[in-house]
Structure formats: structure tokens, C-alpha cells
Design a protein around this motif. Structure first.
Motif, PDB file in Angstrom:
ATOM      1  N   THR A   1       0.837  -1.205   0.000  1.00 50.03           N
ATOM      2  CA  THR A   1       0.000   0.000   0.000  1.00 50.03           C
ATOM      3  C   THR A   1       0.867   1.248   0.000  1.00 50.03           C
ATOM      4  OG1 THR A   1      -1.720  -1.173   1.210  1.00 50.03           O
ATOM      5  CG2 THR A   1      -1.798   1.224   1.262  1.00 50.03           C
ATOM      6  N   SER A   2       1.938   1.187   0.800  1.00 51.54           N
ATOM      7  CA  SER A   2       2.824   2.356   0.883  1.00 51.54           C
ATOM      8  C   SER A   2       3.579   2.598  -0.422  1.00 51.54           C
ATOM      9  CB  SER A   2       3.831   2.162   2.019  1.00 51.54           C
ATOM     10  OG  SER A   2       3.163   2.022   3.240  1.00 51.54           O
ATOM     11  N   ALA A   3       3.906   1.462  -1.019  1.00 48.23           N
ATOM     12  CA  ALA A   3       4.713   1.577  -2.239  1.00 48.23           C
ATOM     13  C   ALA A   3       3.889   1.798  -3.501  1.00 48.23           C
ATOM     14  CB  ALA A   3       5.545   0.309  -2.408  1.00 48.23           C
ATOM     15  N   ASP A   4       2.579   1.628  -3.385  1.00 49.50           N
ATOM     16  CA  ASP A   4       1.708   1.750  -4.548  1.00 49.50           C
ATOM     17  C   ASP A   4       1.480   3.227  -4.868  1.00 49.50           C
ATOM     18  OD1 ASP A   4       0.084   1.184  -6.657  1.00 49.50           O
ATOM     19  OD2 ASP A   4      -1.632   0.576  -5.424  1.00 49.50           O
ATOM     20  N   GLY A   5       2.393   3.746  -5.619  1.00 49.38           N
ATOM     21  CA  GLY A   5       2.299   5.154  -5.988  1.00 49.38           C
ATOM     22  C   GLY A   5       3.368   5.968  -5.318  1.00 49.38           C
ATOM     23  N   THR A   6       3.299   7.181  -5.490  1.00 50.21           N
ATOM     24  CA  THR A   6       4.306   8.079  -4.921  1.00 50.21           C
ATOM     25  C   THR A   6       3.884   8.661  -3.583  1.00 50.21           C
ATOM     26  OG1 THR A   6       3.344   9.932  -6.127  1.00 50.21           O
ATOM     27  CG2 THR A   6       5.146   8.724  -7.220  1.00 50.21           C
ATOM     28  N   LYS A   7       2.649   8.376  -3.119  1.00 46.54           N
ATOM     29  CA  LYS A   7       2.187   8.886  -1.821  1.00 46.54           C
ATOM     30  C   LYS A   7       1.295   7.845  -1.149  1.00 46.54           C
ATOM     31  CE  LYS A   7      -1.781  11.343  -3.775  1.00 46.54           C
ATOM     32  NZ  LYS A   7      -2.479  12.645  -3.854  1.00 46.54           N
ATOM     33  N   LEU A   8       1.128   7.998   0.125  1.00 43.73           N
ATOM     34  CA  LEU A   8       0.292   7.101   0.949  1.00 43.73           C
ATOM     35  C   LEU A   8      -1.170   7.232   0.533  1.00 43.73           C
ATOM     36  CD1 LEU A   8       0.766   5.200   3.424  1.00 43.73           C
ATOM     37  CD2 LEU A   8       0.033   7.111   4.838  1.00 43.73           C
ATOM     38  N   ASN A   9      -1.861   6.083   0.352  1.00 40.63           N
ATOM     39  CA  ASN A   9      -3.283   6.182   0.010  1.00 40.63           C
ATOM     40  C   ASN A   9      -4.076   6.710   1.204  1.00 40.63           C
ATOM     41  OD1 ASN A   9      -3.937   4.041   1.769  1.00 40.63           O
ATOM     42  ND2 ASN A   9      -3.533   2.529   0.172  1.00 40.63           N
ATOM     43  N   GLU A  10      -5.343   7.053   0.968  1.00 43.52           N
ATOM     44  CA  GLU A  10      -6.153   7.718   1.983  1.00 43.52           C
ATOM     45  C   GLU A  10      -6.386   6.831   3.215  1.00 43.52           C
ATOM     46  OE1 GLU A  10      -7.091  10.851   2.147  1.00 43.52           O
ATOM     47  OE2 GLU A  10      -5.899  11.136   0.325  1.00 43.52           O
ATOM     48  N   GLY A  11      -6.646   5.515   2.998  1.00 37.97           N
ATOM     49  CA  GLY A  11      -6.892   4.626   4.147  1.00 37.97           C
ATOM     50  C   GLY A  11      -5.705   4.520   5.065  1.00 37.97           C
ATOM     51  N   GLY A  12      -4.545   4.294   4.471  1.00 35.71           N
ATOM     52  CA  GLY A  12      -3.340   4.175   5.295  1.00 35.71           C
ATOM     53  C   GLY A  12      -2.997   5.456   6.000  1.00 35.71           C
ATOM     54  N   LYS A  13      -3.240   6.553   5.321  1.00 38.54           N
ATOM     55  CA  LYS A  13      -2.945   7.856   5.920  1.00 38.54           C
ATOM     56  C   LYS A  13      -3.853   8.119   7.115  1.00 38.54           C
ATOM     57  CE  LYS A  13      -2.388  12.715   4.683  1.00 38.54           C
ATOM     58  NZ  LYS A  13      -2.518  13.723   3.601  1.00 38.54           N
ATOM     59  N   GLU A  14      -5.138   7.795   6.992  1.00 38.62           N
ATOM     60  CA  GLU A  14      -6.083   8.000   8.102  1.00 38.62           C
ATOM     61  C   GLU A  14      -5.718   7.134   9.304  1.00 38.62           C
ATOM     62  OE1 GLU A  14      -9.888   7.206   6.510  1.00 38.62           O
ATOM     63  OE2 GLU A  14     -10.004   9.063   5.342  1.00 38.62           O
ATOM     64  N   GLU A  15      -5.314   5.887   8.996  1.00 38.39           N
ATOM     65  CA  GLU A  15      -4.941   4.985  10.105  1.00 38.39           C
ATOM     66  C   GLU A  15      -3.721   5.507  10.841  1.00 38.39           C
ATOM     67  OE1 GLU A  15      -3.692   0.296  10.859  1.00 38.39           O
ATOM     68  OE2 GLU A  15      -4.000   1.063   8.819  1.00 38.39           O
ATOM     69  N   LEU A  16      -2.753   5.942  10.074  1.00 42.35           N
ATOM     70  CA  LEU A  16      -1.528   6.455  10.678  1.00 42.35           C
ATOM     71  C   LEU A  16      -1.808   7.685  11.532  1.00 42.35           C
ATOM     72  CD1 LEU A  16       1.528   5.899  10.714  1.00 42.35           C
ATOM     73  CD2 LEU A  16       1.764   7.521   8.812  1.00 42.35           C
ATOM     74  N   GLU A  17      -2.609   8.568  11.002  1.00 38.83           N
ATOM     75  CA  GLU A  17      -2.948   9.780  11.743  1.00 38.83           C
ATOM     76  C   GLU A  17      -3.768   9.456  13.002  1.00 38.83           C
ATOM     77  OE1 GLU A  17      -4.934  12.171   8.907  1.00 38.83           O
ATOM     78  OE2 GLU A  17      -3.070  12.963   8.005  1.00 38.83           O
ATOM     79  N   ALA A  18      -4.658   8.468  12.882  1.00 38.15           N
ATOM     80  CA  ALA A  18      -5.465   8.079  14.046  1.00 38.15           C
ATOM     81  C   ALA A  18      -4.588   7.523  15.159  1.00 38.15           C
ATOM     82  CB  ALA A  18      -6.512   7.048  13.635  1.00 38.15           C
ATOM     83  N   ASN A  19      -3.629   6.698  14.793  1.00 35.84           N
ATOM     84  CA  ASN A  19      -2.745   6.108  15.807  1.00 35.84           C
ATOM     85  C   ASN A  19      -1.944   7.178  16.541  1.00 35.84           C
ATOM     86  OD1 ASN A  19      -3.527   3.463  15.360  1.00 35.84           O
ATOM     87  ND2 ASN A  19      -1.985   3.127  13.755  1.00 35.84           N
ATOM     88  N   VAL A  20      -1.435   8.122  15.778  1.00 33.47           N
ATOM     89  CA  VAL A  20      -0.642   9.154  16.435  1.00 33.47           C
ATOM     90  C   VAL A  20      -1.520  10.046  17.304  1.00 33.47           C
ATOM     91  CG1 VAL A  20      -0.750  10.927  14.599  1.00 33.47           C
ATOM     92  CG2 VAL A  20       1.269  10.783  16.072  1.00 33.47           C
ATOM     93  N   GLN A  21      -2.747  10.269  16.888  1.00 36.23           N
ATOM     94  CA  GLN A  21      -3.658  11.065  17.713  1.00 36.23           C
ATOM     95  C   GLN A  21      -4.013  10.336  19.002  1.00 36.23           C
ATOM     96  OE1 GLN A  21      -7.071  12.309  15.473  1.00 36.23           O
ATOM     97  NE2 GLN A  21      -5.865  13.462  13.964  1.00 36.23           N
ATOM     98  N   MET A  22      -4.280   9.022  18.916  1.00 34.08           N
ATOM     99  CA  MET A  22      -4.596   8.252  20.126  1.00 34.08           C
ATOM    100  C   MET A  22      -3.434   8.259  21.106  1.00 34.08           C
ATOM    101  SD  MET A  22      -6.843   4.950  18.925  1.00 34.08           S
ATOM    102  CE  MET A  22      -5.627   4.333  17.773  1.00 34.08           C
ATOM    103  N   GLN A  23      -2.209   8.093  20.570  1.00 33.94           N
ATOM    104  CA  GLN A  23      -1.046   8.128  21.444  1.00 33.94           C
ATOM    105  C   GLN A  23      -0.870   9.494  22.080  1.00 33.94           C
ATOM    106  OE1 GLN A  23       0.906   5.507  22.358  1.00 33.94           O
ATOM    107  NE2 GLN A  23       1.812   6.974  23.800  1.00 33.94           N
TER     108      GLN A  23
END
Length: 523
Positions: free
Chosen positions: A296-318
Motif C-alpha cells: 500500500t505504501s509503495a503503490d504510488g508516490t504517496k500514501l493512500n487515503e486509508g493508510g494515511k487515516e490509520e496512521l494519523e489516528a494512531n498518532v492522535q490516540m497516542q
């Protein structure tokens, strides 16, 4: 018997004694009159005898005559007294004691006892997992609002604060690192696609093998259980011969079967293999997830929307978690403070301990909001209502109280009777009150002013209801009455009597309606 009833009884006895004394005085007067008449007759006899016998009597004969005369007089007087007493008793009316129906104030009071408890209770839990420094108030001690009950070790508290701040920084750094790594992993897309196909097949194969192993375990357990049930049936069949070899063998087989059901080597081996392959499956799935993430990370030149939301959610929870921990640390820098004046009724930690987050620390019960919990039966429940005033007595001190709550569900007391609990709020508590002690309660349940009242002893009850015996024109008259509230001495009459009527306060044996009586009013 109460002091008032004792006095009333003594007064009645005195009045009865006065009546008897009057009757005796009358009898004495009759006896003296009769004695004079006897003496006159005796003198006439003596004069007649002297005329007939001119020869004087000797001294001994004279004494005999006098003695016989005295005995005759005494016997006559005794007979006369008995006759007069019987006539007087037959003609004397029974004496009854009465009270006048009057108007007055009457207050009904419910007296009982209960336990002093607090209306406000709070249990404090550990907001952080840090070593406890000092316990300032032990169980049973008092504390004022704003004072620390326990304090944390300052060194440990500062270390925890620093660690939490570093975790927050690490979370933010991890997010930045993940974004950068995502950009660097684009070249690994091909590797991820190959590995995902292999992992998918491995996961399927491992999952199927685990299911086969589990089926073997289930079949083996079922077989052992079936064998055990058959052995139990056989054991029952041989139960009437407990001393036989067959019965003993069956017992051994049952024990062996029980052991096998929990310790069978095949089952244990299969379970161990299941555990091993389950871990392998978990690793494969984890690796698959990593490959998917990599793809997913490598598919394209940027993070797709799902992965980006998950990453942002994790950092917000922490971030939220770390910030909450910092707020908790700052809140207890001066210790865990009491939120109101009260008594520490439970202390659940010791100095030097490191309680986990959420562990109960202590319980605080208010000394400003205090109540007494009582239990009342169905007979007293109808008298009780919220807002009624009460007098609360604790260790000899009296306090103002008020019925603040009546439960809507009954419970069973130690005797098995249904009771309903109610709370009496103490309106003016002070430092003399101790939680958990017994208190005496007197609740003013009802009050009526200037109503008709009679002594409580005057009211009788039979199958037809309440009634009194009144004395009218010297005769006993039964009067049905309707009663209201009562106190320790008097009872309210709402129907059946008029003010000024005389009612009997006691009904002795032999007194019946229509009987002529002599009424003695009580003061």
C-alpha cells in the motif's frame, strides 16, 4: 407500667379504700348502737335476778355470769356486723373510674433506632502508577476539604512525568518517520507482491492443518467422554456389590478415564502442535499485514487515503493518552486531595506501594452530609412520609432531623419480616457524631390540635370495631367510636363521643352494658 399509669392506679386504690372506710364507719356506728341496747337489756336482767334471789351470789358464780354476758354481747355484735355488711354489699353499686372526654392537642411519634451513615461517599482510584510516598490519614481519621490524604514519591512522580513527555515526543517522531519510510518503500512493491501470494497459500495450508488437529482433539475427547459415560453406567450396575473385584476394577477404570480426559498424551501433543502452528499462522498473518502495508505504501508516490487515516489516528490516540497521563500527574503533584470534609473509612494502599492505574486507593465519607438509616414495618410505613421532622439522639446529644428518603422496595430483616428502609437526614451535624454508631430516632408523624381525646386505656376493640363504655345517669352505655392518631397516653376520637362525656378508663370483670354503677371521676 408507665409512671403515669402507676399514679392513676394508686389514686384509684385510694378512692376504693375511702369508700370501704366509709362503709366500715357506718357499720361501726350501727354496732355501737346495738351494743348500748344490749347493755340496757343486761342491766334489766340483773335487776330482775336480784329481786328473785335475795341471797347474794358468791364471787365465782358472779364472775361466770359476767363472762357469759360479755360473750353473748360479742357474739351478738358479730352476727349483727355480718348481717349489716351483707346488706350493704348487696345494695352497694360497683365503683368504676371515669375520665372526661376533652379537647386537647395530640402528637403521634414513631420511635425507633438506626445506624449513622454518610450521605456522600467517594471512592478514589489511582490515576497513575507511581510509588506512594506518605499516607497522611489512616482509616478512621478525619480530613478537611483540600487536604492531601496520600502523596506520591516526588522522585518517582517526576520520572513518570518525564517518561510520559518522552512518549509523546516519540509518538510524534514515529509518525514523521512512518511518512518518510513510506516514500522509501516504493521500490519494494515487487517484492511485496511476490511474498503476498506465497503467504496467502501458507496461511490457507496452516489454517486447514490447525483445523484437522483440532478435530482430532475433539474426536479424542469425545471418545474418552463416551468411554467414561459407559464406565459410569457399569459402575452403577455394580454399585450393589462394592466389595467385588469388578466394582474395584471399574473404579480404577473410571479414575484412569478421568485422568486421560485431561492428560491424554495424544491430546496434549496435538494441542502443543496447534499452539506451534497457531503462532506460525499469526506470524504469517502479521508478515502478510506488513507486506500489504508495504504494498500500500509503495503503490504510488504517496500514501493512500486509508493508510494515511490509520496512521494519523494512531498518532492522535497516542497523543491523547500521553496528554491525559500528563494531566493526571500534574493533578496529583501535591497528593490526592479530599474533595469534602469527611472520614477515611477505607485505606487500600500502603506507603511504598506502586498501585496500578485504576486501583482503589481509599474511601472518603462526608461528615457534613450525614443520615441515619432506619427500618420500619408495614404498620409504621403508612405513618411515614418525606419531609417529616425528627429528633435524632446520638450518644446523649440531640440533633434536628428530617425524613429525606423512603425506599420503594422492602427487604427481609433478621427475623424474616418485611421492612422498608428510610433515611433521616441530620440537619445540624457536628464533630461529636461518629459514623457507624447507633442513633435513636423520634419522628413526628402526625399532630392534631384541639381535638377530642380520651385516655388510651378507655378504648376497647372487638369484632365489631372500637368502642368505649360511657357512664350516663349512673348506667353503663356502650359507645362505638372512630379513632384517629394516638400517643403514649391518649387517643383521638373522631366520631362517636361528645366533649364532656364520662368514659370508663378500665373495664373490670362483671361490668356489663346497662349496669348501674357508681362513677368516680379521675383527675
Amino acid at each position: 407500667m408507665t409512671l403515669i399509669k402507676q399514679r392513676m392506679f394508686i389514686e384509684r386504690m385510694k378512692k376504693r379504700e375511702n369508700v370501704i372506710t366509709m362503709n366500715l364507719e357506718e357499720n361501726k356506728d350501727l354496732t355501737k348502737k346495738q351494743e348500748k341496747e344490749q347493755k340496757k337489756e343486761q342491766k334489766k336482767l340483773e335487776r330482775a335476778e336480784k329481786k328473785q334471789n335475795k341471797t347474794p351470789m358468791d364471787a365465782a358464780k358472779k364472775k361466770k355470769v359476767i363472762r357469759r354476758s360479755i360473750i353473748g354481747v360479742v357474739a351478738g355484735v358479730l352476727v349483727l356486723f355480718i348481717v349489716i355488711s351483707n346488706i350493704a354489699a348487696a345494695n352497694t353499686k360497683p365503683v368504676v373510674y371515669t375520665a372526661q372526654v376533652s379537647k386537647g392537642d395530640i402528637a403521634q411519634t414513631l420511635s425507633t433506632s438506626g445506624t449513622v451513615t454518610s450521605e456522600e461517599t467517594k471512592t478514589y482510584f489511582a490515576p497513575i502508577s507511581v510509588k506512594v510516598g506518605e499516607i497522611n490519614v489512616a482509616a478512621g481519621g478525619t480530613v478537611q476539604k483540600g487536604e492531601p490524604v496520600i502523596t506520591y514519591d516526588q522522585t518517582a512522580l517526576m520520572n513518570e512525568k518525564k517518561t510520559t513527555e518522552l512518549k509523546l515526543q516519540a509518538s510524534e517522531g514515529s509518525y514523521n518517520s512512518s511518512v518518510q519510510k513510506n516514500m522509501e518503500s516504493i521500490g519494494d512493491l515487487g517484492e511485496a507482491n511476490v511474498n503476498l501470494d506465497v503467504l496467502e497459500q501458507q496461511i490457507t495450508d496452516i489454517d486447514n492443518y490447525i483445523k484437522e488437529l483440532q478435530q482430532k482433539v475433539n474426536d479424542k475427547k469425545a471418545a474418552l467422554a463416551y468411554e467414561g459415560s459407559l464406565l459410569q453406567i457399569s459402575l452403577i450396575d455394580w454399585a450393589d456389590k462394592p466389595d467385588s473385584d469388578e466394582y474395584e476394577n471399574l473404579q480404577k477404570l473410571v479414575q484412569t478415564n478421568n485422568y486421560e480426559q485431561t492428560n491424554n498424551k495424544d491430546i496434549r501433543a496435538w494441542q502443543d502442535e496447534i499452539t506451534k502452528y497457531t503462532d506460525m499462522l499469526s506470524n504469517c498473518k502479521e508478515y502478510k499485514a506488513e507486506m500489504k502495508s508495504q504494498k500500500t505504501s509503495a503503490d504510488g508516490t504517496k500514501l493512500n487515503e486509508g493508510g494515511k487515516e490509520e496512521l494519523e489516528a494512531n498518532v492522535q490516540m497516542q497523543s491523547i493518552s500521553s496528554q491525559t497521563a500528563l494531566d493526571s500527574i500534574n493533578e496529583v503533584e501535591n497528593g490526592v486531595l479530599a474533595e469534602f470534609n469527611g472520614v477515611v473509612t477505607e485505606m487500600n494502599v500502603v506507603e511504598g506501594a506502586t498501585p496500578a492505574v485504576g486501583t482503589q486507593l481509599f474511601k472518603l465519607e462526608s461528615t457534613d452530609d450525614i443520615k441515619v438509616t432506619i427500618e420500619v414495618t408495614k404498620y409504621d410505613l403508612e405513618k411515614l412520609s418525606a419531609g417529616q421532622k425528627a429528633v435524632v439522639t446520638i450518644a446523649g446529644s440531640k440533633y434536628d432531623g428530617e425524613v429525606s428518603k423512603i425506599n420503594k422496595m422492602a427487604t427481609k430483616n433478621n427475623s424474616g419480616a418485611a421492612v422498608v428502609s428510610a433515611d433521616i437526614k441530620i440537619l445540624n451535624p457536628d464533630e461529636k457524631i461518629f459514623l457507624g454508631v447507633e442513633a435513636k430516632i423520634a419522628v413526628d408523624t402526625a399532630k392534631v390540635e384541639q381535638t377530642l381525646i380520651v385516655p388510651a386505656s378507655a378504648v376497647n376493640t372487638d369484632v365489631d370495631g372500637d368502642f368505649v363504655y360511657a357512664v350516663e345517669d349512673g348506667f353503663v352505655v356502650r359507645k362505638p367510636v372512630t379513632t384517629g392518631i394516638s400517643d403514649s397516653m391518649n387517643i383521638e376520637i373522631t366520631e362517636g363521643l361528645e366533649e364532656g362525656a364520662q368514659v370508663m378508663t378500665e373495664v373490670s370483670a362483671g361490668i356489663t352494658e346497662g349496669m348501674a354503677v357508681s362513677a368516680v371521676p379521675q383527675e
